[in-house]
Scaffold this motif. Structure first.
Motif, PDB file in Angstrom:
ATOM      1  N   ARG A 257       0.824  -1.214   0.000  1.00 27.64           N
ATOM      2  CA  ARG A 257       0.000   0.000   0.000  1.00 27.64           C
ATOM      3  C   ARG A 257       0.857   1.262   0.000  1.00 27.64           C
ATOM      4  N   ARG A 258       1.955   1.245   0.735  1.00 26.61           N
ATOM      5  CA  ARG A 258       2.822   2.427   0.766  1.00 26.61           C
ATOM      6  C   ARG A 258       3.435   2.684  -0.613  1.00 26.61           C
ATOM      7  N   ILE A 259       3.830   1.620  -1.298  1.00 30.33           N
ATOM      8  CA  ILE A 259       4.428   1.789  -2.628  1.00 30.33           C
ATOM      9  C   ILE A 259       3.377   2.232  -3.635  1.00 30.33           C
ATOM     10  N   ILE A 260       2.161   1.712  -3.507  1.00 30.57           N
ATOM     11  CA  ILE A 260       1.072   2.158  -4.385  1.00 30.57           C
ATOM     12  C   ILE A 260       0.803   3.648  -4.178  1.00 30.57           C
ATOM     13  N   GLU A 261       0.760   4.080  -2.928  1.00 24.15           N
ATOM     14  CA  GLU A 261       0.545   5.502  -2.628  1.00 24.15           C
ATOM     15  C   GLU A 261       1.670   6.351  -3.202  1.00 24.15           C
ATOM     16  N   LEU A 262       2.900   5.850  -3.093  1.00 24.86           N
ATOM     17  CA  LEU A 262       4.052   6.578  -3.636  1.00 24.86           C
ATOM     18  C   LEU A 262       3.919   6.717  -5.149  1.00 24.86           C
ATOM     19  N   ALA A 263       3.562   5.612  -5.825  1.00 23.29           N
ATOM     20  CA  ALA A 263       3.418   5.649  -7.280  1.00 23.29           C
ATOM     21  C   ALA A 263       2.324   6.616  -7.701  1.00 23.29           C
ATOM     22  N   GLY A 288      -5.311  -1.680  -5.004  1.00 21.28           N
ATOM     23  CA  GLY A 288      -5.228  -0.621  -5.997  1.00 21.28           C
ATOM     24  C   GLY A 288      -4.081  -0.722  -6.978  1.00 21.28           C
ATOM     25  N   PHE A 289      -3.492  -1.909  -7.138  1.00 27.82           N
ATOM     26  CA  PHE A 289      -2.456  -2.069  -8.157  1.00 27.82           C
ATOM     27  C   PHE A 289      -3.059  -1.833  -9.543  1.00 27.82           C
ATOM     28  N   ASP A 290      -2.287  -1.206 -10.412  1.00 29.14           N
ATOM     29  CA  ASP A 290      -2.744  -0.968 -11.782  1.00 29.14           C
ATOM     30  C   ASP A 290      -2.548  -2.204 -12.652  1.00 29.14           C
ATOM     31  N   LEU A 291      -1.396  -2.854 -12.503  1.00 28.17           N
ATOM     32  CA  LEU A 291      -1.067  -4.015 -13.313  1.00 28.17           C
ATOM     33  C   LEU A 291      -0.624  -5.161 -12.409  1.00 28.17           C
ATOM     34  N   VAL A 292      -0.801  -6.383 -12.896  1.00 24.68           N
ATOM     35  CA  VAL A 292      -0.348  -7.569 -12.173  1.00 24.68           C
ATOM     36  C   VAL A 292       0.412  -8.461 -13.146  1.00 24.68           C
TER      37      VAL A 292
END
Length: 326
Positions: A257-263, A288-292
């Motif tokens: 989640r922290r990395i998603i928020e950063l992105a 909330g990832f954009d891609l997997v």
């Protein structure tokens, strides 16, 4: 007392001295049925004795493959690119593919990269990088002819991007076809952090030639990317160790989640690597990832064997594809 294993494998059982007649009877039955019998093991027995008696049942460790030098592999034509699709987490449409270099040796078969990838400062890495770029562009043209153009990402070392002539040659290699969506270069996060100023400068320049840069394997080092005045990178890919098992691990979800928020704060995409189970995919989607990307959607495969790349992207959105609900 019964044999511990039967069938075509050797049978093994323990015995005391008083059971010798019974043991002989079992051996006779084994011979009649064609079962290979190991010598009797009397009780009590030591662990070392047991290991010695069953040594023939333990498969031998495969002999390590010797290192193969890149010039030899390039000259012999043993190198190729395998592709793993990247999937839109919401629509399940294909969103490009990552190219991974592999070697198909005539004696050893497919050789993992660890046996032939040189160190970053090795001059052979430049030749290997040039091969990856040229093959990726050739594969893109092949996919275009198959009516399935795909945005491709490749992995390059920092040493390549620090070579000005190599970067100029890279830009000249880009297709001019209007269907070309651009080339994505993935750089390991630790290398980005150590060479931040250099990579920010190079990333700005190559964007003019339809080339973008992704930060790969972002993990516990994510705070080092906070507060940057300039962030020309288009993607943050979370290290698989924080994605695999995130459905049941609160700490991993917190890092994700922290990395998603950063992105999102930088206007970049967040990508989850190493999705292997439906539960992890559901968790990645909810976070909330954009891609997997991962084995759940496809393992790396040679281009012409990867049906996911040869199908139009809309085929991945069928109603019977992996979804969020049963």
């Amino acid at each position: 007392m019964k044999p511990l294993c039967a069938g075509s494998s050797p049978a093994r059982f323990s015995r005391s001295a008083r059971e010798s007649i019974f043991v002989q009877a079992v051996q006779q039955i084994g011979e009649e049925y064609g079962i290979a019998m190991l010598p009797p093991l009397t009780t009590p027995f030591a662990a070392e004795t047991l290991r010695e008696r069953i040594a023939m049942l333990i498969p031998a460790e495969p002999a390590p493959r010797p290192a193969v030098y890149v010039p030899e592999a390039l000259h012999a034509g043993w190198l190729e690119l395998w592709y793993q699709p990247k999937i839109d987490a919401r629509t399940l449409a294909r969103f490009g593919a990552e190219a991974l270099v592999r070697m198909r040796h005539p004696t050893w078969g497919v050789v993992p990269p660890g046996y032939f990838i040189p160190e970053d400062d090795d001059p052979d890495f430049l030749r290997l990088s040039e091969f990856v770029i040229d093959r990726a562009m050739a594969d893109w043209r092949y996919l275009l002819k198959q009516q399935s153009p795909t945005d491709i990402s490749i992995n390059l070392p920092v040493s390549f991007l620090s070579n000005r002539q190599a970067v100029r040659d890279l830009c000249r290699r880009m297709p001019t076809h209007p269907a070309f969506g651009g080339l994505l270069i993935e750089i390991n996060s630790s290398d980005v952090i150590r060479n931040l100023d250099l990579l920010i400068d190079v990333t700005r320049k190559v964007r003019l030639h339809n080339i973008a840069v992704s930060i790969d394997n972002v993990g516990a080092d994510w705070p080092a990317l906070m507060g940057l005045d300039s962030f020309p990178f288009v993607e943050l890919k979370v290290d698989r160790q924080f994605v695999n098992g995130c459905a049941t691990d609160r700490l991993k979800r917190t890092v994700c989640r922290r990395i998603i928020e950063l992105a999102k704060g930088y206007g970049a995409r967040a990508v989850a690597k190493g999705i292997e189970t439906r539960a992890d995919f559901v968790a990645a989607n909810e976070m909330g990832f954009d891609l997997v990307q991962g084995y759940l959607f496809g393992k790396p495969m040679a281009l012409k064997k990867s049906r996911a790349l040869l199908w139009p992207s809309r085929c991945l959105c069928r109603s019977n594809t992996i979804g969020l609900k049963d």
